[in-house]
Design an enzyme around this catalytic site. Structure first.
Site, short mmCIF file in Angstrom:
data_model
loop_
_atom_site.label_atom_id
_atom_site.label_comp_id
_atom_site.label_asym_id
_atom_site.label_seq_id
_atom_site.Cartn_x
_atom_site.Cartn_y
_atom_site.Cartn_z
N ASN A 227 -16.96 -3.67 47.45
CA ASN A 227 -17.06 -5.08 47.05
C ASN A 227 -15.99 -5.87 47.79
O ASN A 227 -15.22 -5.31 48.56
CB ASN A 227 -16.94 -5.22 45.53
N ALA A 291 -8.15 -4.03 39.34
CA ALA A 291 -9.08 -3.49 40.34
C ALA A 291 -10.52 -3.88 40.05
O ALA A 291 -10.94 -3.96 38.90
CB ALA A 291 -8.96 -1.97 40.40
N ASP A 295 -19.12 -0.22 39.84
CA ASP A 295 -19.76 0.19 38.60
C ASP A 295 -20.57 1.48 38.76
O ASP A 295 -20.74 2.22 37.82
CB ASP A 295 -20.66 -0.94 38.09
N LYS A 304 -24.60 12.69 57.68
CA LYS A 304 -25.06 11.31 57.83
C LYS A 304 -26.57 11.23 57.61
O LYS A 304 -27.33 11.97 58.22
CB LYS A 304 -24.70 10.79 59.22
O1 C5P Z 1 -17.02 -4.49 33.07
P1 C5P Z 1 -16.27 -5.16 34.16
O2 C5P Z 1 -16.33 -4.43 35.48
O3 C5P Z 1 -16.58 -6.61 34.34
O4 C5P Z 1 -14.76 -5.12 33.63
C1 C5P Z 1 -13.70 -5.56 34.42
C2 C5P Z 1 -12.42 -4.94 33.94
O5 C5P Z 1 -12.61 -3.56 33.66
C3 C5P Z 1 -11.34 -4.96 34.99
O6 C5P Z 1 -10.10 -5.01 34.33
C4 C5P Z 1 -11.54 -3.66 35.72
O7 C5P Z 1 -10.36 -3.23 36.37
C5 C5P Z 1 -11.95 -2.73 34.58
N1 C5P Z 1 -12.89 -1.67 34.96
C6 C5P Z 1 -12.47 -0.36 34.94
N2 C5P Z 1 -13.35 0.64 35.25
C7 C5P Z 1 -14.62 0.35 35.58
C8 C5P Z 1 -15.07 -0.97 35.59
C9 C5P Z 1 -14.17 -1.97 35.30
O8 C5P Z 1 -11.29 -0.11 34.66
N3 C5P Z 1 -15.45 1.34 35.87
#
Ligand code: C5P
Length: 411
Positions: A227, A291, A295, A304
């Site tokens: 991202n 961070a 997701d 590859k």
């Molecule tokens: O659910 P979302 O990604 O919007 O949540 C954002 C917050 O959750 C941020 O603080 C991010 O660092 C944390 N986060 C996390 N692990 C994930 C997804 C998000 O710690 N897998």
């Protein structure tokens, strides 16, 4: 009035077109309740005049090492020590090189060598000069010598080129300067003394974990899911916390940023590695999860993936939620702060996220513009008590304000 009110700044104005922004900085420093005395290099005098600086600072301006009147009134050693902080704006490639080498061939470099006070430099130069191996070496040397060298901004430059090299905005320099005036990272020997003598700063000696940047989830040996996160906001928070005396572990995804001095940095690539690094950094008094964790991940192919005329199917698996995991952890830090990058219903989504994940605070920001990767941020602080809307400001200033709030909460 700010916490830095009453402090004395010695401002060295170097020789670059960005010298005109030093004039605005003088105004901001004085507005924040501090005094400023200026030293103008020969190069700086090609861009602004001593009269301009004297009028704005309402103090005498110093230009020469060999000025008998100046030396009689205030010797250069005294000038370098009388200030609380020495600030170099703009720090040209030449000035940084002479500082790194310890050269003292004019008033500015002599003061920089003679001072016993912290030094902060805000560089500005052509992009190629900033990226040149010699400048990289000099900046690294100066940071190792405990000089705070800010990263220049990126964008179009007076010379017509584009890239990193623009002087950070005066508001960002002011925020960095106010941070630099807070107590530095204390050694364990003095930690106890400082924490009792400065009980207004609850960050001193506390351990804070900060996550920053994106994560990269490999698809095959050459491709990955990523991202636009640059890591700037998380790195600025780590730096602001260290400035307040915290012990900071910065768990960073892949970013192109130097490690702020005094910060312990753990580099990771994937969300899985980030989760493990956060766990291994416990116990902590607070965690700031900045961070932009990916997701989803895929099961990476060992070789590859070939095009072969057809589109490969990517089977996505949800990554562990590091923030939620930390909130439910047996060693949960006292204060856990999450970030919520949203494009719609920013505050409402952040409110829901706070309770769903079990965080104490959520910093919500609208990322529909150029916040991700940009230099400024407009955030909302969502806590159990309600929502605070903060003005649009440089990421360094968001970091400084947040670090103050964390220090208060840990006091
Ligand atoms: O659910 P979302 O990604 O919007 O949540 C954002 C917050 O959750 C941020 O603080 C991010 O660092 C944390 N986060 C996390 N692990 C994930 C997804 C998000 O710690 N897998």
């Amino acid at each position: 009035m700010t916490a830095a009110a009453g402090k004395r700044i010695l401002l060295i104005v170097g020789g670059g077109i960005a010298a005109y922004k030093a004039c605005e900085l003088i105004r901001l420093i004085r507005k924040a309740g501090m005094s400023v005395r200026c030293v103008l290099t020969d190069g700086g005098a090609q861009f602004v005049t001593p009269m301009t600086l004297a009028a704005l600072s309402e103090q005498p301006v110093h230009t020469s090492l060999w000025d008998l009147k100046d030396e009689a009134e205030m010797g250069h050693i005294q000038l370098s020590r009388e200030a609380d902080l020495v600030v170099v704006v703009p720090a040209t490639a030449d000035l940084l090189a002479r500082m790194a080498a310890g050269i003292a061939d004019d008033l500015a470099t002599t003061l920089l060598l003679a001072t016993d006070k912290p030094v902060l430099a805000a560089p500005a130069m052509n992009v190629r000069m900033w990226q040149h191996a010699a400048t990289r070496r000099n900046v690294e040397r100066l940071r190792a010598d405990s000089v705070t060298v800010l990263d220049p901004d990126e964008g179009p430059m007076a010379c017509g080129e584009f890239g990193p090299g623009r002087l950070p905005e005066p508001e960002a320099i002011l925020a960095a300067l106010q941070s630099a005036l807070k107590p530095a990272f204390p050694s364990s020997a003095v930690e106890k003394h400082i924490s009792t003598s400065l009980d207004t700063n609850g960050a001193i000696g506390k351990h804070v974990i900060v996550t920053a940047g994106p994560t990269h989830e490999p698809i095959d040996p050459v491709r990955y899911i990523a991202n636009r996160s640059s890591g700037k906001q998380g790195f600025a928070i780590a730096e602001a916390l260290v400035r307040r005396g915290a012990r900071v572990t910065l768990v960073s995804g892949p970013v192109a940023l130097p490690t702020p001095s005094g910060v312990t940095r753990i580099d990771v690539e994937t969300a899985g590695e980030m989760a493990a690094a956060v766990e291994s950094a416990l116990p902590a008094d607070a965690a700031v999860m900045v961070a932009a964790v990916a997701d989803w991940r895929v099961e990476p192919s060992a070789s590859k993936i070939k095009k072969r005329g057809s589109t490969p199917e990517l089977s996505l698996t949800e990554n562990p939620d590091i923030l939620a995991g930390l909130c439910g952890h047996a060693q949960r830090p006292k204060l856990v702060i999450g970030f919520a990058a949203e494009t719609d219903d920013v505050v409402e989504n952040a409110r829901l996220k706070r309770t769903r994940k079990g965080a104490d605070w959520i910093i919500a920001n609208d990322v529909s513009g150029d916040v991700m990767g940009g230099t400024r941020n407009r955030v909302h602080l969502v806590t159990a008590d309600g929502v605070e809307d903060w003005d649009d400001m440089p990421k360094e200033q968001v970091a400084a304000l947040l670090a103050d709030r964390i220090a208060d909460a840990l006091a």
